[in-house]
Design an enzyme around this catalytic site. Sequence first.
Site: not given
Ligand code: HPA
Length: 295
Positions: A39, A70, A92, A94-95, A122, A225-226, A249, A263
Amino acid sequence: MATTAPAAHRCSYEDYEATADWLRSQTEQLPKVAIICGSGLGGLAELLDNRAVFPYRDIPNFPQTTVEGHQGQLVFGTLEGHQCVCMQGRFHTYEGYDVYKVTYPVRVFSLLGVRTLVVTNAAGGLNNSYNVGDIMLIKDHINMPGLVGNSPLCGPNDDRFGERFPCMSDAYDRDLIALAKQTAEEQGIGAFVQQGVYCMVGGPNFESIAEGRALRTFGADAVGMSTALEVVVARHCGLRVLGLSLITNMVVTDYESKQKANHAEVLETTLMRTKDLQGLVRRILAQMTEDPEDL
Ligand code: HPA
């Protein structure tokens, strides 16, 4: 939960080959290194010279990217003497993609002759000593989807790619981690480069406080998530892997906290650190030799 996807969901060797053949018919470049841009990290692909660009929509059998940050194209080119292919945008679960589609490009890369996979992502920081903006060299992963039976290796094994029961204790190449660490020191960014364990979760929601705490207790330093599924497939077909997480984060693990993961913050941090990460990858490639097993 079913641990074996219906055959219709799995991809056949011929599917992967058809994609690889099409790419070979479009470019003479034969990449040895594949880079998956996480990302907001697609700028890595802009570093390549002699670029040949293929939008995912034009590539037979390729999934389409649906996430902001993306771009959705494959970029072939040269970086620091290495023939590379970059994924500007990944897939992903989740898509709505199944694990076979998420990892589809990795097997195509293997058929094209790629030997080294560089994955970036990320991630949310779980380790209390991490700061937003840190770069974590992935030394190991916890593959949550895989642990509960949702692995891209489920189903009949295709020996042309790899063995039935691949080892994962050596998933992240230790020589490449050492090279990345040394390169970061030379680049003057050693102070914010960490080494840790990446945990892949399904998303798309960020973690609840209890989940964040549980993942930390499991031994994860960062969560995203990847990546883990792609790495499992890469290792299955014998690629060596280097993984880099940008800590965008900190995961909220305190009921008193007013912080909320989002996000926009993820993309903001990638913007802040993207040049450092790009510089690091470029310098690593400049010093990286071919996979010793190929020589
Ligand atoms: N959690 C899950 N996936 C992420 C996060 C998070 O805090 N930050 C960036 N991708």
